[in-house]
Design a protein around this motif. Structure first.
Motif, short mmCIF file in Angstrom:
data_model
loop_
_atom_site.label_atom_id
_atom_site.label_comp_id
_atom_site.label_asym_id
_atom_site.label_seq_id
_atom_site.Cartn_x
_atom_site.Cartn_y
_atom_site.Cartn_z
N UNK A 62 6.34 26.56 34.19
CA UNK A 62 6.77 25.37 33.97
C UNK A 62 7.65 24.82 35.19
N UNK A 63 8.19 25.31 35.83
CA UNK A 63 8.95 25.11 37.30
C UNK A 63 7.88 24.62 38.25
N UNK A 80 -3.35 21.94 31.70
CA UNK A 80 -4.13 22.59 30.72
C UNK A 80 -4.36 24.21 30.95
N UNK A 81 -4.46 24.37 32.44
CA UNK A 81 -4.47 25.87 32.69
C UNK A 81 -3.23 26.68 32.47
N UNK A 82 -2.09 26.05 32.80
CA UNK A 82 -0.90 26.65 32.54
C UNK A 82 -1.00 26.93 31.32
N UNK A 124 -5.98 32.04 39.65
CA UNK A 124 -5.65 31.04 40.91
C UNK A 124 -4.31 30.22 40.46
N UNK A 125 -4.47 29.59 39.73
CA UNK A 125 -3.27 28.93 39.27
C UNK A 125 -2.11 29.77 39.04
N UNK A 126 -2.24 30.86 38.23
CA UNK A 126 -1.11 31.81 38.12
C UNK A 126 -0.58 32.25 39.59
#
Length: 357
Positions: A62-63, A80-82, A124-126
């Motif tokens: 979220x941050x 969407x990925x989160x 990769x987003x993570x």
């Protein structure tokens, strides 16, 4: 120790813990009560994630989205990925406690519903979110290997649209989508880049336009006479919220409805694109292959891999080497018409003829 600001009847607290400042009103005019409030505030501050560095996974994602992603053209994709990550992993878990076993379970679960490439993008987003929290918010980092959790992807195949296929495609494509597809062929731009292009990004006087790329970066792309003519002929939407976008479309089966902006993923228009491919009998082709077609045609014409790399917006020319087969084919064609032995033989015969003369 509480203090009372000028012109205030309430006591306030103001202290620092590990370089972080905590301040506020004690909400009371009684000094003894104010000391108790300050003591409670200190206990809460010491246990807060900003001090301990122990953020939950949900707080981390979220941050990162709030600080970084929401300001990028890819904000919807990142959100969407989160959401997909939190749908599979426990958002209440401290990010510092994430393990390789958690990543393995995430990959196994998501692969049942998504491609390897999609799952890799989620990882990769993570990774970007965790690194951001560690770098900016001094969060405790987990001992995990995100790269090892990714599934190797097959080498991307290069599918080029032939001239005959191109002709058939436009014969079956909706007329109001012709400019959209032609622009993709002329520039090699990604779908999201084209749909987010604004008229304010176009500068006909300098013959340059600004492309928004993946990861929130941008690049300048030259406007050729062909591109300039296409842009000049484009109709604009009558809707104020859509008028600023370059590419809009007509809503089918609803006459009189104003032209609307194309959403970043193409929305229902990709269904029309795929229908045109089927009608034109063009197999094994996707919208992204228009980008491949641009790259292979330009490389075949110029022979300059670095130039193609820059126009595609690649950060490294190594990414563009997948198109090197075009140059290999040209080399093979050149060798077909060349023989060292025949050339030597011809020169020898020429010298003998000159001597006899």
């Amino acid at each position: 120790m509480p203090y009372r600001p000028k012109n205030s009847s309430y006591w306030h607290y103001d202290f620092q813990i590990r370089g972080r400042r905590f301040h506020g009103s004690c909400g009371t005019a009684d000094f003894e009560e104010a000391k108790a409030v300050e003591a409670q505030a200190r206990v809460a501050a010491k246990a807060s994630s900003s001090v301990t560095g122990r953020f939950t996974l949900a707080e981390a994602l979220g941050t990162y989205w709030t600080d970084v992603c929401q300001h990028q053209s890819s904000a919807r994709t990142a959100k969407s990925q989160a959401a997909m990550i939190l749908e599979t992993m426990d958002g209440r878990k401290s990010m510092a406690d994430l393990s390789n076993a958690d990543l393995a379970r995430f990959v196994a679960t998501r692969r049942a519903h998504a491609s390897n490439a999609t799952v890799n993008r989620h990882l990769q987003m993570l990774g970007r979110a965790l690194r951001y929290m560690g770098r900016v918010h001094k969060a405790q980092m987990p001992d995990i290997d995100l790269k090892a959790a990714e599934t190797p992807e097959p080498v991307e195949r290069i599918r080029e649209l032939s001239q005959d296929e191109q002709k058939r495609l436009f014969e079956h494509l909706r007329p109001d989508l012709h400019a959209f597809v032609k622009f993709a062929l002329m520039t090699g731009a990604r779908l999201s880049t084209i749909t987010e292009l604004r008229w304010s990004d176009i500068d006909q006087s300098t013959r340059r336009m600004t492309f928004r790329l993946k990861g929130g970066t941008s690049m300048q792309f030259p406007i050729s006479p062909e591109i300039s003519a296409l842009l000049s002929a484009l109709p604009k939407s009558e809707l104020p919220e859509h008028r600023r976008f370059v590419f809009t479309f007509e809503v089918q089966n609803r006459k009189g409805n104003p032209r609307r902006k194309i959403v970043p993923n193409g929305g229902g228009l990709m269904e029309d694109f795929r229908a045109a491919l089927d009608a034109a009998d063009i197999e094994n082709f996707r919208f992204h292959d228009l980008r491949h077609t641009f790259a292979t045609r330009l490389l075949r014409r110029t022979g300059n891999l670095k130039l193609v790399s820059r126009l595609l917006g690649h950060t490294s020319v190594d990414t563009t080497t997948r198109y090197a087969h075009v140059l290999d084919n040209d080399l093979a064609d050149a060798l077909d018409d060349f023989s060292v032995l025949q050339s030597a033989e011809s020169r020898s015969k020429s010298r003998r003829r000159n001597k006899s003369a």
